[in-house]
Design a protein around this motif. Structure first.
Motif, PDB file in Angstrom:
ATOM      1  N   TYR A   1       0.833  -1.203   0.000  1.00 36.68           N
ATOM      2  CA  TYR A   1       0.000   0.000   0.000  1.00 36.68           C
ATOM      3  C   TYR A   1       0.870   1.255   0.000  1.00 36.68           C
ATOM      4  N   ALA A   2       1.922   1.247   0.826  1.00 40.21           N
ATOM      5  CA  ALA A   2       2.816   2.407   0.892  1.00 40.21           C
ATOM      6  C   ALA A   2       3.506   2.632  -0.452  1.00 40.21           C
ATOM      7  N   TYR A   3       4.007   1.549  -1.069  1.00 38.63           N
ATOM      8  CA  TYR A   3       4.680   1.700  -2.369  1.00 38.63           C
ATOM      9  C   TYR A   3       3.698   2.107  -3.463  1.00 38.63           C
ATOM     10  N   GLN A   4       2.463   1.649  -3.391  1.00 40.19           N
ATOM     11  CA  GLN A   4       1.457   2.095  -4.354  1.00 40.19           C
ATOM     12  C   GLN A   4       1.219   3.598  -4.215  1.00 40.19           C
ATOM     13  N   ASN A   5       1.194   4.078  -2.990  1.00 41.45           N
ATOM     14  CA  ASN A   5       1.040   5.517  -2.771  1.00 41.45           C
ATOM     15  C   ASN A   5       2.253   6.286  -3.293  1.00 41.45           C
ATOM     16  N   VAL A   6       3.436   5.755  -3.036  1.00 45.55           N
ATOM     17  CA  VAL A   6       4.656   6.405  -3.522  1.00 45.55           C
ATOM     18  C   VAL A   6       4.629   6.508  -5.046  1.00 45.55           C
ATOM     19  N   THR A   7       4.269   5.408  -5.715  1.00 48.09           N
ATOM     20  CA  THR A   7       4.273   5.425  -7.183  1.00 48.09           C
ATOM     21  C   THR A   7       3.122   6.245  -7.755  1.00 48.09           C
ATOM     22  N   ALA A   8       2.052   6.415  -6.988  1.00 45.47           N
ATOM     23  CA  ALA A   8       0.972   7.299  -7.434  1.00 45.47           C
ATOM     24  C   ALA A   8       1.435   8.752  -7.379  1.00 45.47           C
ATOM     25  N   ILE A   9       2.208   9.084  -6.352  1.00 47.56           N
ATOM     26  CA  ILE A   9       2.737  10.443  -6.206  1.00 47.56           C
ATOM     27  C   ILE A   9       3.872  10.681  -7.193  1.00 47.56           C
ATOM     28  N   ASN A  10       4.751   9.695  -7.302  1.00 46.60           N
ATOM     29  CA  ASN A  10       5.908   9.820  -8.187  1.00 46.60           C
ATOM     30  C   ASN A  10       6.081   8.530  -8.980  1.00 46.60           C
ATOM     31  N   PRO A  11       5.452   8.445 -10.160  1.00 42.41           N
ATOM     32  CA  PRO A  11       5.547   7.220 -10.957  1.00 42.41           C
ATOM     33  C   PRO A  11       6.957   6.923 -11.470  1.00 42.41           C
ATOM     34  N   ASN A  12       7.886   7.855 -11.288  1.00 42.99           N
ATOM     35  CA  ASN A  12       9.261   7.648 -11.735  1.00 42.99           C
ATOM     36  C   ASN A  12      10.182   7.169 -10.612  1.00 42.99           C
ATOM     37  N   ASN A  13       9.611   6.700  -9.511  1.00 38.54           N
ATOM     38  CA  ASN A  13      10.409   6.196  -8.397  1.00 38.54           C
ATOM     39  C   ASN A  13      10.710   4.712  -8.640  1.00 38.54           C
ATOM     40  N   GLY A  14      11.836   4.462  -9.267  1.00 36.99           N
ATOM     41  CA  GLY A  14      12.216   3.095  -9.621  1.00 36.99           C
ATOM     42  C   GLY A  14      12.395   2.178  -8.432  1.00 36.99           C
ATOM     43  N   ASN A  15      12.912   2.717  -7.331  1.00 35.58           N
ATOM     44  CA  ASN A  15      13.108   1.881  -6.145  1.00 35.58           C
ATOM     45  C   ASN A  15      11.786   1.406  -5.565  1.00 35.58           C
ATOM     46  N   ALA A  16      10.772   2.256  -5.596  1.00 34.08           N
ATOM     47  CA  ALA A  16       9.461   1.841  -5.099  1.00 34.08           C
ATOM     48  C   ALA A  16       8.894   0.727  -5.964  1.00 34.08           C
ATOM     49  N   TRP A  17       9.012   0.861  -7.293  1.00 31.59           N
ATOM     50  CA  TRP A  17       8.542  -0.210  -8.192  1.00 31.59           C
ATOM     51  C   TRP A  17       9.319  -1.502  -7.940  1.00 31.59           C
ATOM     52  N   LYS A  18      10.638  -1.375  -7.763  1.00 32.43           N
ATOM     53  CA  LYS A  18      11.484  -2.554  -7.501  1.00 32.43           C
ATOM     54  C   LYS A  18      11.055  -3.249  -6.221  1.00 32.43           C
ATOM     55  N   ASN A  19      10.892  -2.484  -5.150  1.00 31.64           N
ATOM     56  CA  ASN A  19      10.522  -3.070  -3.862  1.00 31.64           C
ATOM     57  C   ASN A  19       9.134  -3.689  -3.906  1.00 31.64           C
ATOM     58  N   MET A  20       8.206  -3.028  -4.594  1.00 38.67           N
ATOM     59  CA  MET A  20       6.855  -3.571  -4.708  1.00 38.67           C
ATOM     60  C   MET A  20       6.893  -4.898  -5.478  1.00 38.67           C
ATOM     61  N   GLY A  21       7.661  -4.942  -6.562  1.00 39.09           N
ATOM     62  CA  GLY A  21       7.788  -6.188  -7.322  1.00 39.09           C
ATOM     63  C   GLY A  21       8.370  -7.310  -6.491  1.00 39.09           C
ATOM     64  N   HIS A  22       9.362  -6.977  -5.683  1.00 43.03           N
ATOM     65  CA  HIS A  22       9.985  -7.984  -4.818  1.00 43.03           C
ATOM     66  C   HIS A  22       8.979  -8.531  -3.813  1.00 43.03           C
ATOM     67  N   ILE A  23       8.186  -7.653  -3.228  1.00 41.74           N
ATOM     68  CA  ILE A  23       7.180  -8.100  -2.256  1.00 41.74           C
ATOM     69  C   ILE A  23       6.147  -9.003  -2.928  1.00 41.74           C
ATOM     70  N   TYR A  24       5.724  -8.652  -4.136  1.00 42.99           N
ATOM     71  CA  TYR A  24       4.764  -9.505  -4.841  1.00 42.99           C
ATOM     72  C   TYR A  24       5.347 -10.895  -5.101  1.00 42.99           C
ATOM     73  N   LEU A  25       6.669 -10.995  -5.220  1.00 42.30           N
ATOM     74  CA  LEU A  25       7.300 -12.302  -5.453  1.00 42.30           C
ATOM     75  C   LEU A  25       7.488 -13.107  -4.171  1.00 42.30           C
ATOM     76  N   VAL A  26       8.005 -12.473  -3.134  1.00 44.81           N
ATOM     77  CA  VAL A  26       8.421 -13.251  -1.953  1.00 44.81           C
ATOM     78  C   VAL A  26       7.783 -12.830  -0.643  1.00 44.81           C
ATOM     79  N   GLY A  27       7.119 -11.700  -0.613  1.00 45.12           N
ATOM     80  CA  GLY A  27       6.621 -11.199   0.659  1.00 45.12           C
ATOM     81  C   GLY A  27       5.220 -11.625   1.013  1.00 45.12           C
ATOM     82  N   LYS A  28       4.572 -12.270   0.093  1.00 43.49           N
ATOM     83  CA  LYS A  28       3.194 -12.667   0.348  1.00 43.49           C
ATOM     84  C   LYS A  28       3.140 -14.180   0.537  1.00 43.49           C
ATOM     85  N   GLU A  29       2.025 -14.660   1.059  1.00 41.08           N
ATOM     86  CA  GLU A  29       1.875 -16.093   1.272  1.00 41.08           C
ATOM     87  C   GLU A  29       2.033 -16.865  -0.037  1.00 41.08           C
ATOM     88  N   LYS A  30       1.457 -16.325  -1.099  1.00 41.11           N
ATOM     89  CA  LYS A  30       1.566 -16.928  -2.420  1.00 41.11           C
ATOM     90  C   LYS A  30       2.055 -15.852  -3.389  1.00 41.11           C
TER      91      LYS A  30
END
Length: 157
Positions: free
Chosen positions: A53-82
């Motif tokens: 949710y925090a990274y979605q807010n960051v990218t909504a404010i600044n869609p050019n924040n590559g680190n936020a996109w990177k971290n969000m992608g990482h969480i979707y891969l390994v941070g969730k139950e599935k």
């Protein structure tokens, strides 16, 4: 404040509880400079839904924040139950558009492709990671991909 030194000095174990972040809390420090910091804090506390949710807010404010996109992608891969490879791939694709020289992003993008059964695209991502910085993790995933593609001899090379 050094918590261990504080505990030894005061010998009050319950004092330690005061320093632990709880779900929904955000650690804002003098070093907190960007909204991205909120995502990092929630990621560290393993509150992955809040981190996303925090990274979605960051990218909504600044869609050019590559680190936020990177971290969000990482969480979707390994941070969730599935893992959610489709959302991971969306985020990681945006991340490599903004930060094309980070081999870790390319490796995670390759893993997302693998989970989506897109092995040729995965191989391209792992090769890009190796091109940027040869390392065990990229070669490992490349070898698995080649094996899955029926090229075990190339995987061993």
């Amino acid at each position: 404040m050094n918590v261990d030194r504080h505990l030894k000095k005061n010998e009050k174990e319950n004092e330690y509880e005061k320093f632990i972040l709880k779900k929904g809390q955000v650690d804002i420090t003098k070093d907190s400079e960007t909204p991205n910091d909120i995502g990092v804090s929630t990621y560290i506390s393993e509150d992955f839904e809040s981190a996303i949710y925090a990274y979605q807010n960051v990218t909504a404010i600044n869609p050019n924040n590559g680190n936020a996109w990177k971290n969000m992608g990482h969480i979707y891969l390994v941070g969730k139950e599935k893992p959610d490879p489709i959302l991971a791939l969306d985020a990681l694709t945006k991340a490599v558009e903004l930060i094309s020289d980070d081999p870790g992003i390319w490796i995670n993008k390759g893993i997302a492709h693998m989970l989506n059964a897109e092995k040729e695209n995965a191989l391209e991502s792992f090769n890009k990671a190796i091109e940027l910085k040869p390392g065990f993790r990229a070669y490992y995933w490349k070898g698995l991909t080649l094996s899955d593609l029926g090229q075990p001899e190339e995987a061993l090379a």
